[in-house]
Scaffold this active site. Structure first.
Site, PDB file in Angstrom:
ATOM      1  N   GLY A  20      -1.175 -62.459  97.185  1.00  0.00           N
ATOM      2  CA  GLY A  20      -1.804 -63.735  97.546  1.00  0.00           C
ATOM      3  C   GLY A  20      -2.719 -64.277  96.469  1.00  0.00           C
ATOM      4  O   GLY A  20      -3.586 -65.107  96.741  1.00  0.00           O
ATOM      5  N   LYS A  21      -2.532 -63.822  95.231  1.00  0.00           N
ATOM      6  CA  LYS A  21      -3.394 -64.230  94.118  1.00  0.00           C
ATOM      7  C   LYS A  21      -3.368 -65.737  93.862  1.00  0.00           C
ATOM      8  O   LYS A  21      -4.406 -66.365  93.681  1.00  0.00           O
ATOM      9  CB  LYS A  21      -2.979 -63.511  92.830  1.00  0.00           C
ATOM     10  CG  LYS A  21      -3.028 -62.013  92.871  1.00  0.00           C
ATOM     11  CD  LYS A  21      -2.608 -61.405  91.566  1.00  0.00           C
ATOM     12  CE  LYS A  21      -1.285 -61.934  91.064  1.00  0.00           C
ATOM     13  NZ  LYS A  21      -0.158 -61.706  92.010  1.00  0.00           N
ATOM     14  N   THR A  22      -2.172 -66.296  93.833  1.00  0.00           N
ATOM     15  CA  THR A  22      -2.029 -67.708  93.484  1.00  0.00           C
ATOM     16  C   THR A  22      -2.709 -68.597  94.517  1.00  0.00           C
ATOM     17  O   THR A  22      -3.384 -69.576  94.167  1.00  0.00           O
ATOM     18  CB  THR A  22      -0.539 -68.085  93.348  1.00  0.00           C
ATOM     19  OG1 THR A  22       0.063 -67.231  92.369  1.00  0.00           O
ATOM     20  CG2 THR A  22      -0.385 -69.525  92.908  1.00  0.00           C
ATOM     21  N   GLU A  39      -0.606 -67.683  86.487  1.00  0.00           N
ATOM     22  CA  GLU A  39       0.263 -66.733  85.798  1.00  0.00           C
ATOM     23  C   GLU A  39       1.498 -67.475  85.277  1.00  0.00           C
ATOM     24  O   GLU A  39       2.077 -68.301  85.987  1.00  0.00           O
ATOM     25  CB  GLU A  39       0.672 -65.623  86.762  1.00  0.00           C
ATOM     26  CG  GLU A  39       1.418 -64.498  86.097  1.00  0.00           C
ATOM     27  CD  GLU A  39       1.753 -63.372  87.055  1.00  0.00           C
ATOM     28  OE1 GLU A  39       2.114 -62.302  86.566  1.00  0.00           O
ATOM     29  OE2 GLU A  39       1.655 -63.571  88.278  1.00  0.00           O
ATOM     30  N   GLN A  62       8.028 -58.119  78.658  1.00  0.00           N
ATOM     31  CA  GLN A  62       6.631 -57.693  78.584  1.00  0.00           C
ATOM     32  C   GLN A  62       5.960 -58.175  77.305  1.00  0.00           C
ATOM     33  O   GLN A  62       4.782 -58.534  77.315  1.00  0.00           O
ATOM     34  CB  GLN A  62       6.538 -56.175  78.695  1.00  0.00           C
ATOM     35  CG  GLN A  62       6.811 -55.616  80.081  1.00  0.00           C
ATOM     36  CD  GLN A  62       5.862 -56.128  81.152  1.00  0.00           C
ATOM     37  OE1 GLN A  62       6.242 -56.206  82.320  1.00  0.00           O
ATOM     38  NE2 GLN A  62       4.659 -56.475  80.785  1.00  0.00           N
ATOM     39  N   ASP A  91      -5.300 -66.542  87.606  1.00  0.00           N
ATOM     40  CA  ASP A  91      -4.316 -65.826  88.420  1.00  0.00           C
ATOM     41  C   ASP A  91      -3.721 -64.710  87.572  1.00  0.00           C
ATOM     42  O   ASP A  91      -2.819 -64.930  86.787  1.00  0.00           O
ATOM     43  CB  ASP A  91      -3.249 -66.831  88.860  1.00  0.00           C
ATOM     44  CG  ASP A  91      -2.101 -66.195  89.633  1.00  0.00           C
ATOM     45  OD1 ASP A  91      -2.149 -64.974  89.884  1.00  0.00           O
ATOM     46  OD2 ASP A  91      -1.154 -66.917  89.977  1.00  0.00           O
ATOM     47  N   ARG A  92      -4.279 -63.503  87.712  1.00  0.00           N
ATOM     48  CA  ARG A  92      -3.945 -62.336  86.908  1.00  0.00           C
ATOM     49  C   ARG A  92      -4.386 -62.559  85.469  1.00  0.00           C
ATOM     50  O   ARG A  92      -4.674 -63.657  85.053  1.00  0.00           O
ATOM     51  CB  ARG A  92      -2.457 -61.993  87.003  1.00  0.00           C
ATOM     52  CG  ARG A  92      -2.127 -60.601  86.479  1.00  0.00           C
ATOM     53  CD  ARG A  92      -0.690 -60.189  86.730  1.00  0.00           C
ATOM     54  NE  ARG A  92      -0.548 -59.598  88.067  1.00  0.00           N
ATOM     55  CZ  ARG A  92       0.498 -59.798  88.840  1.00  0.00           C
ATOM     56  NH1 ARG A  92       1.475 -60.574  88.448  1.00  0.00           N
ATOM     57  NH2 ARG A  92       0.564 -59.220  90.024  1.00  0.00           N
TER      58      ARG A  92
END
Length: 228
Positions: A20-22, A39, A62, A91-92
């Protein structure tokens, strides 16, 4: 940090895929009048290929993400310093990038040589990073994260080659992420103010921010007392 005269201005929202970060990034940025930094999912040309064939695409993905996250981190820092941003909710961040690379290495998706190359570059980048004022770690179970990820139904996440052929991102993969995130949070908390927030249920931005400030204030007073 004097929370009365200088509240946190560079705040990172961390957590497992689907936590639920965003949503919280958007809500908290709106509440504080800060700039949300999301992100780089849509801008990642490797993500869809990675989910289809992780052994082929994990390493270049990556490397791409590491570069993009470094750029976004630096933009956040210098945007605040220059006055372009009142504050940032990210966001991250690049601090979490190595979690995903390490898991892909453990799963055999990134070979030893590529892992060492990735890690050397990551360690070099860390020397140029200014730490965020705080990290908010959304602590949700792997089962909750899977349910939320399935509900948002991103096309690239519907059918993956990351594990058992259940719908969406496999629960086994999310369980590995959750375990590694818990270790990471304990390590990072020694140098960056990291506030775990129980996130089985969403909470209003105002409530989250007040909780974070209380925890930061407690941490600050505790550290001062330890120096006496």
């Amino acid at each position: 940090m004097d929370l009365q005269t200088r509240p946190p201005r560079f705040v990172v929202i961390s957590g497992v895929i689907g936590s639920g970060k965003t949503s919280l990034t958007t809500d908290l940025a709106d509440y504080l009048g800060y700039t949300p930094i999301y992100e780089p999912v849509a801008d990642n040309p490797y993500l869809s290929d990675f989910y289809k064939d992780p052994k082929r695409w994990a390493y270049p993905m990556q490397e791409r993400l590491k570069s993009m996250r470094f750029r976004l981190h630096q933009d956040s820092v210098w945007g605040i310093r220059s006055g372009r941003y009142k504050g940032v909710i990210a966001d991250r961040s690049i601090h979490e990038d190595s979690i995903f690379a390490e898991i892909n290495h453990e799963l055999g998706n990134i070979c030893e040589r590529d892992w060492e190359t990735y890690l050397a570059g990551f360690e070099d980048m860390k020397h140029f990073l200014m730490e965020p004022d705080a990290i908010i770690f959304l602590d949700a179970s792997p089962e909750t994260c899977k349910a939320r990820a399935d509900q948002r139904d991103r096309p690239e996440e519907r059918n993956t080659a990351l594990g058992p052929k259940d719908r969406g991102i496999p629960l086994d993969y999310l369980q590995k992420l959750h375990a590694r995130y818990s270790m990471w949070a304990a390590e990072v908390a020694n140098r960056i103010p990291l506030i775990p927030v129980p996130w089985e249920e969403f909470r209003p931005a105002k409530e989250v921010w007040e909780y974070v400030l209380r925890r930061l204030d407690f941490r600050s007073r505790f550290n001062k007392n330890m120096k006496l």
